[in-house]
Scaffold this active site. Structure first.
Site, short mmCIF file in Angstrom:
data_model
loop_
_atom_site.label_atom_id
_atom_site.label_comp_id
_atom_site.label_asym_id
_atom_site.label_seq_id
_atom_site.Cartn_x
_atom_site.Cartn_y
_atom_site.Cartn_z
N ALA A 48 0.84 -1.20 0.00
CA ALA A 48 0.00 0.00 0.00
C ALA A 48 0.88 1.25 0.00
CB ALA A 48 -0.87 -0.01 1.25
N GLY A 88 1.01 -5.32 1.54
CA GLY A 88 -0.24 -5.62 0.83
C GLY A 88 0.01 -6.39 -0.45
N GLU A 91 0.26 -9.90 0.50
CA GLU A 91 -1.06 -10.36 0.94
C GLU A 91 -1.94 -10.70 -0.26
OE1 GLU A 91 -2.03 -8.50 5.18
OE2 GLU A 91 -1.55 -6.98 3.70
N GLU A 111 5.04 -4.41 7.41
CA GLU A 111 4.13 -3.46 8.05
C GLU A 111 4.57 -3.12 9.47
OE1 GLU A 111 3.25 -5.97 6.17
OE2 GLU A 111 1.44 -5.55 5.02
C1 LIG Z 1 12.25 -2.31 -1.33
C2 LIG Z 1 11.58 -1.01 -1.76
C3 LIG Z 1 10.22 -1.28 -2.34
C4 LIG Z 1 12.44 -0.34 -2.88
O1 LIG Z 1 13.69 0.04 -2.33
P1 LIG Z 1 14.67 0.99 -3.18
O2 LIG Z 1 14.79 0.47 -4.55
O3 LIG Z 1 15.89 1.16 -2.35
O4 LIG Z 1 13.92 2.38 -3.33
P2 LIG Z 1 13.44 3.37 -2.21
O5 LIG Z 1 14.33 4.58 -2.23
O6 LIG Z 1 13.23 2.73 -0.91
O7 LIG Z 1 12.00 3.77 -2.77
C5 LIG Z 1 11.85 4.50 -3.98
C6 LIG Z 1 10.72 5.49 -3.80
O8 LIG Z 1 9.50 4.77 -3.62
C7 LIG Z 1 8.86 5.18 -2.42
N1 LIG Z 1 8.13 4.01 -1.87
C8 LIG Z 1 8.55 2.75 -1.82
N2 LIG Z 1 7.62 1.96 -1.29
C9 LIG Z 1 6.58 2.76 -1.00
C10 LIG Z 1 5.29 2.55 -0.43
N3 LIG Z 1 4.88 1.31 -0.07
N4 LIG Z 1 4.49 3.61 -0.28
C11 LIG Z 1 4.86 4.85 -0.65
N5 LIG Z 1 6.07 5.13 -1.20
C12 LIG Z 1 6.89 4.08 -1.37
C13 LIG Z 1 10.00 5.63 -1.51
O9 LIG Z 1 9.53 6.52 -0.53
C14 LIG Z 1 10.91 6.33 -2.54
O10 LIG Z 1 10.39 7.60 -2.84
P3 LIG Z 1 11.01 8.92 -2.22
O11 LIG Z 1 12.49 8.85 -2.46
O12 LIG Z 1 10.71 8.91 -0.75
O13 LIG Z 1 10.33 10.03 -2.92
C15 LIG Z 1 11.50 -0.05 -0.56
O14 LIG Z 1 11.08 1.21 -1.00
C16 LIG Z 1 10.54 -0.50 0.50
O15 LIG Z 1 10.91 -1.31 1.33
N6 LIG Z 1 9.35 0.07 0.50
C17 LIG Z 1 8.37 -0.11 1.58
C18 LIG Z 1 7.64 -1.40 1.44
C19 LIG Z 1 6.63 -1.55 2.53
O16 LIG Z 1 6.88 -1.27 3.67
N7 LIG Z 1 5.43 -2.01 2.17
C20 LIG Z 1 4.35 -2.19 3.07
C21 LIG Z 1 3.45 -1.01 3.00
S1 LIG Z 1 2.10 -1.16 4.14
C22 LIG Z 1 1.04 -2.22 3.37
O17 LIG Z 1 1.29 -2.67 2.30
C23 LIG Z 1 -0.20 -2.52 4.09
C24 LIG Z 1 -1.17 -3.17 3.45
C25 LIG Z 1 -2.36 -3.61 4.14
C26 LIG Z 1 -3.35 -2.53 4.26
C27 LIG Z 1 -4.61 -3.16 4.73
C28 LIG Z 1 -5.30 -2.34 5.70
C29 LIG Z 1 -6.56 -3.02 6.12
C30 LIG Z 1 -7.07 -2.42 7.37
C31 LIG Z 1 -8.45 -2.85 7.67
C32 LIG Z 1 -9.07 -2.34 8.93
C33 LIG Z 1 -8.81 -0.96 9.25
C34 LIG Z 1 -9.77 -0.01 8.66
C35 LIG Z 1 -9.35 1.37 8.99
C36 LIG Z 1 -10.25 2.28 8.26
C37 LIG Z 1 -9.86 3.67 8.54
O18 LIG Z 1 -9.89 4.10 9.70
O19 LIG Z 1 -9.53 4.35 7.58
#
Ligand SMILES: CC(C)(COP(=O)(O)OP(=O)(O)OC[C@H]1O[C@@H](n2cnc3c(N)ncnc32)[C@H](O)[C@@H]1OP(=O)(O)O)[C@@H](O)C(=O)NCCC(=O)NCCSC(=O)/C=C/CCCCCCCCCCCCC(=O)O
Length: 713
Positions: A48, A88, A91, A111
């Site tokens: 996400a 995500g 998932e 996460e």
């Molecule tokens: C390994 C990477 C992917 C890449 O690494 P690298 O090649 O070294 O590059 P980076 O410099 O790290 O990244 C490049 C740019 O990309 C941006 N980036 C990367 N990933 C993300 C991301 N996930 N989101 C946003 N931006 C991202 C990064 O910032 C760089 O940009 P900039 O230089 O800053 O401009 C590495 O990037 C990495 O590890 N990324 C993170 C991966 C990660 O952590 N993923 C998990 C994300 S959380 C997720 O996926 C959750 C999903 C489930 C959601 C389900 C929720 C359900 C809840 C239900 C009940 C609750 C209801 C609530 C309702 C309410 O209240 O609203």
């Protein structure tokens, strides 16, 4: 065949909608026999959009139902995982009936590192697929695992070296018509562990210990526990409940801030106008390290691990042999942790690692890192030699932790190539590299040092030149307050406890014992604050009209250097021992000291300990920002999280200040400063006062209130 595409972080909502539409279309179309889900541009999904979690229009909640929709499809769904499948993204893959991955792909549920848990049913499906112990480890640490390991764990069904999409299509065609029930993870029982309750209890203790106050790992465990105790649907309800708790916690915001802060510091800039966008790094094909003490050994190890050939130099054969032995031991240990062992590092090959006492062997290196002890005269002598021996473009780095880069550079004929590269001990482990530019340092030199940090898998943070740079300069008032608190009535164990409860890996006194009290003692002697050069008649507890505590000097005079001498602020089982025990000698020494100086001991509560230590450190941070030594608060925060054991879930000192509220920080500093007018570190910085006066703006706006960054350049 229907082909669905999931794009990395393009527009999460659009991706979710496309997935839902595609799946519904595929289900309704009798000509579609199977579905394949892949990413674009060689990446499955990084999960996400993290920024979405703090946005008022967050839509993460929609992902769980879509994963269920994928799983319930009556047609086989195959995930083709290339690049990364994280959070995500993984998932979604867990909802698919089959998973096929490229051999170079990485997977994980990170996460927890963002203060969350895998909230799209991941905490319920993963344990069903790979078992509770491994799933728990992945979910509570957030680690990324390579495809080869994923295959061993049963997380993916197949790995391929060639085109993953084609392989996934082949697999999809092969499984058409096969029953899908056994492939639906929500229908699988959680594999049994002999004594699940005991296992989970032990795991909970371990997770709590490692989390040091961070909530997410503990709640991740509770979600996995629900998978073992309740049916799938009930587990999902519990997972959502826990996710909501985390989402609204300040810790999630702090951890997500830290994620972006670490990326923001790549975009460095100096007040003189140099910046990452216009400066290009030079290649570093061969490096040298001068000095094989603790720091030099770690730096050599770090370079070898990054496959950079190294020449390691010492002053004489005795030191060289001692250093060589220690480096070899470190490298053996590192190799054992790696697949391929010693061969993969190849450190017995002299073309990869050479030990010498001959300066002339440094003639062809691209970069030298000097790591001798903190003595300006010695450093200048070395840099003078280097500027004569090294090839014209070579970068000359000093691993000083406080000394003036410009003065060191003045000993060379090429000050534009001199730069500070401040590593943290142990240098092959700690992620921080503080990069200090001097008055003449070229943008190319800064870009090369930043590139080096990346190659060494470290976080490089570019800062200006001042005594102690950023990290140590902020540390001085913190340590100073800790010692003043002892003078006033506290004890090392009380101060350490408060700061460790706050989340620091180690309190200031345990840290001082670990690092060695003699290090600071030598530095204070060098500055004329103590020792033979101190003018006769100097008051014991004052230097230049400011409060000074001679306590650390007195301990050194008693031969108490910390762990290495088995005695310091604590006592240890033996010299080099690690277990700190409160020392009655120290307690009575403190009482005698207070009597001698007419100090009436008082009880100091936890709040005062915490505030005086932390707010003085933060106050120095505001002064650093105002002077243009660092280009933003996130630089200071990244330094503290990665180099000083600051608890990541509190986002770094400046982020922490923003959560406490700047008016409160200011009020408290004013109060403590009035009580201790002879302590400049407690006097609120002008920049902090200004930010409060303009209404306590959010952290991302702070720098816009500095009318003109006054540069130290
Ligand atoms: C390994 C990477 C992917 C890449 O690494 P690298 O090649 O070294 O590059 P980076 O410099 O790290 O990244 C490049 C740019 O990309 C941006 N980036 C990367 N990933 C993300 C991301 N996930 N989101 C946003 N931006 C991202 C990064 O910032 C760089 O940009 P900039 O230089 O800053 O401009 C590495 O990037 C990495 O590890 N990324 C993170 C991966 C990660 O952590 N993923 C998990 C994300 S959380 C997720 O996926 C959750 C999903 C489930 C959601 C389900 C929720 C359900 C809840 C239900 C009940 C609750 C209801 C609530 C309702 C309410 O209240 O609203």
């Amino acid at each position: 065949m229907e082909l669905l595409s999931l794009t990395v972080n393009s527009n999460s909502l659009a991706v979710l909608q496309a997935l839902e539409d595609g799946l519904k279309k595929a289900d309704a179309d009798p000509s579609v026999k199977a579905v394949m889900i892949c990413g674009e541009n060689g990446k499955f999904s990084a999960g996400a959009d993290i920024r979405g979690f703090s946005s008022p229009k967050r839509h993460g909640g929609a992902l769980g139902p879509i994963v269920s929709l994928i799983e319930s499809s009556e047609k086989p769904v195959v995930a083709a995982i290339e690049g990364v499948a994280l959070g995500g993204g993984l998932e979604v893959a867990l909802g698919c009936h089959y998973r096929i991955a490229h051999v170079k792909a990485w997977m994980g549920l990170p996460e927890v590192t963002l203060g969350l848990l895998p909230g799209a049913e991941g905490t319920q499906r993963l344990p069903r697929l790979i078992g509770v112990p491994t799933a728990l480890d992945m979910i509570t640490t957030g680690k990324h695992i390579p495809a080869t390991e994923a295959l061993k764990l049963g997380l993916v069904d197949e790995i391929v070296e060639e085109n993953t999409i084609e392989a996934a299509i082949r697999l999809a065609n092969k499984v058409i018509g096969q029953p899908l029930g056994p492939r639906r993870l929500s229908l699988k029982p959680v594999p049994k562990v002999p004594n699940m309750e005991a296992f989970l209890r032990e795991a909970a203790v371990k997770v709590k210990q490692q989390a040091r106050g961070c909530l997410a790992p503990e709640l991740c465990l509770q979600a996995v526990r629900a998978a073992t105790e309740t049916p799938f649907a009930e587990g999902v309800r519990r997972e959502r409940e826990l996710f909501r708790v985390l989402l609204s916690s300040g810790q999630a915001q702090a951890l997500q801030y830290a994620f972006f802060a670490e990326r923001a510091v790549h975009r460095w800039a100096t007040p003189a106008g140099a910046s990452w966008s216009s400066a290009a790094p030079q290649p570093v094909c061969k490096a040298a390290v001068i000095g094989l003490g603790t720091m030099g050994r770690g730096i050599v190890t770090s370079l070898v691990k990054a496959s950079i050939p190294v020449v390691a130099l010492e002053q004489d054969l005795e030191y060289l042999n001692k250093g060589r032995k220690a480096v070899m031991l470190l490298l053996e240990r590192e190799a054992m942790k790696m697949e391929g062992g010693a061969q993969s590092l190849d450190f017995h090959n002299p073309a990869r690692l050479q030990f010498t006492v001959d300066f002339d062997l440094l003639h062809d290196v691209d970069l030298v890192i000097e790591a001798v002890f903190e003595n300006m005269a010695l450093k200048k002598e070395i840099f003078h030699k280097l500027s004569k021996i090294c090839k014209p473009g070579a970068l000359l780095c000093t691993n000083t932790s406080a000394l003036n880069i410009d003065e060191i550079a003045s000993a060379t004929s090429r000050p534009q190539q001199v730069i500070g590269t401040h590593f943290f001990s142990p240098a092959h482990v700690m992620r921080l590299l503080e990069i200090i530019y001097g008055r003449h340092t070229s943008p190319t030199a800064i870009a090369t040092a930043m590139q080096l940090a990346k190659t060494l898998k470290k976080v490089g943070v570019v800062v200006g030149n001042c005594f102690g740079f950023v990290g140590n300069r902020m540390m001085f008032p913190y340590v100073q307050q800790a010692v003043f608190l002892l003078e006033e009535g506290s004890r090392p164990e009380a101060v350490d406890q408060v700061l460790e409860d706050f989340g620091f890996k180690i309190g200031p006194f345990r840290m001082s014992d670990l690092a060695g009290l003699d290090v600071g003692w030598r530095s204070r002697q060098g500055q004329g604050l103590t020792g033979p050069s101190l003018p006769a008649g100097t008051p014991a507890r004052q230097r230049q009209g400011q409060r000074y505590s001679p306590l650390p000097d007195l301990l050194c005079e008693h031969g108490r250097f910390g762990q290495k001498t088995a005695k310091g602020w604590y006592q240890y089982e033996k010299a080099g021992g690690r277990t700190a025990t409160p020392d009655p000698w120290l307690h009575s020494f403190l009482s005698r000291y207070r009597d001698t100086h007419g100090i009436k001991a008082r009880f100091i509560d936890q709040e005062e300990i915490l505030e005086r230590c932390l707010f003085s450190l933060i106050n120095e941070g505001f002064a650093i920002l105002a002077e243009g030594i660092a280009s933003g608060p996130e630089h200071l925060d990244v330094i503290y999280i990665n180099g000083y054991g600051w608890p990541r879930h509190r986002g770094g000192p400046m982020f922490y200040a923003s959560t406490v509220g700047l008016p409160r920080v200011l009020d408290k500093l004013q109060k403590y400063s009035e009580a201790h007018p002879d302590v400049p570190g407690l006097r609120p910085s002008a920049f902090l006062k200004k930010l409060v006066a303009v209404g306590n703006p959010p952290i991302k706006e702070w720098m816009s209130y500095l009318s003109q960054q006054s540069s130290k350049l």
